[in-house]
Enzyme design. Structure first.
Site, PDB file in Angstrom:
ATOM      1  N   GLY A 187       0.847  -1.216   0.014  1.00 21.05           N
ATOM      2  CA  GLY A 187      -0.075   0.037  -0.133  1.00 21.05           C
ATOM      3  C   GLY A 187       0.985   1.032   0.003  1.00 21.05           C
ATOM      4  O   GLY A 187       2.130   1.031   0.387  1.00 21.05           O
ATOM      5  N   GLY A 219       2.120   5.239   4.526  1.00 19.93           N
ATOM      6  CA  GLY A 219       1.369   5.689   5.489  1.00 19.93           C
ATOM      7  C   GLY A 219       0.133   4.636   5.759  1.00 19.93           C
ATOM      8  O   GLY A 219      -0.723   5.018   6.547  1.00 19.93           O
ATOM      9  N   GLY A 257      -0.377   1.712   6.522  1.00 25.72           N
ATOM     10  CA  GLY A 257      -0.049   0.907   7.671  1.00 25.72           C
ATOM     11  C   GLY A 257       0.051  -0.603   7.286  1.00 25.72           C
ATOM     12  O   GLY A 257      -0.093  -1.778   7.968  1.00 25.72           O
ATOM     13  N   THR A 285       3.458  -1.921   7.641  1.00 26.36           N
ATOM     14  CA  THR A 285       4.243  -2.622   8.776  1.00 26.36           C
ATOM     15  C   THR A 285       3.480  -3.049   9.833  1.00 26.36           C
ATOM     16  O   THR A 285       3.566  -3.942  10.383  1.00 26.36           O
ATOM     17  CB  THR A 285       5.344  -1.699   9.013  1.00 26.36           C
ATOM     18  N   ASP A 287       6.545  -6.788   4.719  1.00 21.94           N
ATOM     19  CA  ASP A 287       5.618  -5.688   4.577  1.00 21.94           C
ATOM     20  C   ASP A 287       5.930  -4.989   3.254  1.00 21.94           C
ATOM     21  O   ASP A 287       5.680  -3.522   3.200  1.00 21.94           O
ATOM     22  CB  ASP A 287       5.765  -4.808   5.781  1.00 21.94           C
ATOM     23  N   GLN A 318       1.225  11.856   9.842  1.00 23.21           N
ATOM     24  CA  GLN A 318       1.424  12.715  10.956  1.00 23.21           C
ATOM     25  C   GLN A 318       1.343  11.895  12.356  1.00 23.21           C
ATOM     26  O   GLN A 318       2.170  12.404  13.303  1.00 23.21           O
ATOM     27  CB  GLN A 318       0.329  13.734  10.912  1.00 23.21           C
ATOM     28  N   MET A 319       0.701  10.853  12.509  1.00 25.12           N
ATOM     29  CA  MET A 319       0.668  10.184  13.690  1.00 25.12           C
ATOM     30  C   MET A 319       1.765   9.487  14.142  1.00 25.12           C
ATOM     31  O   MET A 319       2.287   9.432  15.119  1.00 25.12           O
ATOM     32  CB  MET A 319      -0.716   9.338  13.752  1.00 25.12           C
ATOM     33  N   GLU A 329       9.390  12.235   6.940  1.00 27.07           N
ATOM     34  CA  GLU A 329       8.240  12.450   6.146  1.00 27.07           C
ATOM     35  C   GLU A 329       7.495  13.746   6.449  1.00 27.07           C
ATOM     36  O   GLU A 329       6.423  14.008   5.874  1.00 27.07           O
ATOM     37  CB  GLU A 329       7.403  11.199   6.555  1.00 27.07           C
TER      38      GLU A 329
END
Length: 207
Positions: free
Chosen positions: A11, A14, A16, A18, A86, A140-141, A147
């Site tokens: 994907g 960001g 997800g 991993t 991943d 951002q999280m 990044e």
């Protein structure tokens, strides 16, 4: 294809990958091979000046993934042992096609095929599909410093590139099971129901 599952989670940046790959490796008690990202010495420079540093960045990734695939072949595929990663090595072409000049891309494509054509490919794939707002929120999280300068326009084009790449894989590898997860509406981290649905899909389509 080989009897033991070789599952790749893919994907855009960001999505997800991993996180989900780690969860699934634990769920099925499969070894996990994670791509090398933060160790790439060209990442900061790349996000500051993509044109200048793209070739160095992509070559570093390609060489490291080549070595990982060699290790996967030796330690898992040849021993018919399962493994989760991943990433799918084809992601190298997705990113390179977007960032490299034609001159560099022609060279890169030759090196890519030289290194990877005789190495094992995943025999199952999980594709996390997500929109730009979702990717930006997750980036951002997780707070990776390199990044912070990602151009949203670059992420938007990656989303489109991934869609095209998935269609390409469906055509060139018609026997490859691809489980698509709608990342905007599926919270496999916080929702046990969402996560278990993914696990069930894998059991039905892969295991």
């Amino acid at each position: 294809m080989y009897p033991a599952p070789f599952i790749a989670v893919e994907g855009p940046i960001g999505a997800g990958k991993t996180t989900l790959a780690t969860m699934l490796a634990k769920e099925f008690q499969f070894p996990l091979v994670k791509e090398i990202v933060e160790e790439n010495p060209f990442l900061d420079k790349f996000y500051e000046d993509m044109e200048q540093w793209s070739f160095q960045l992509e070559m570093f990734f390609l060489c490291n993934r080549f070595k990982q695939l060699e290790s996967i072949e030796e330690n898992y595929v040849n021993k018919q042992q399962p493994v989760v990663t991943d990433y799918h090595v084809y992601k190298n072409m997705i990113f390179a096609e977007r960032t490299l000049s034609k001159k560099h891309m022609d060279k890169y494509r030759k090196i890519y095929h030289l290194l990877t054509d005789d190495l094992p490919k995943p025999n199952a794939m999980i594709y996390i599909k997500a929109s730009l707002p979702t990717l930006l929120e997750r980036i951002q999280m997780r707070g990776r410093s390199f990044e912070e300068d990602i151009d949203p326009a670059y992420l938007k084009t990656l989303i489109e590139d991934y869609e095209l790449a998935i269609e390409h894989l469906k055509q060139t590898e018609p026997g490859l099971p691809i489980i698509t997860i709608e990342g905007d509406h599926t919270d496999f981290v916080s929702s046990q129901q969402d996560y278990q649905q993914i696990v069930q899909n894998i059991k039905e389509q892969v295991l």
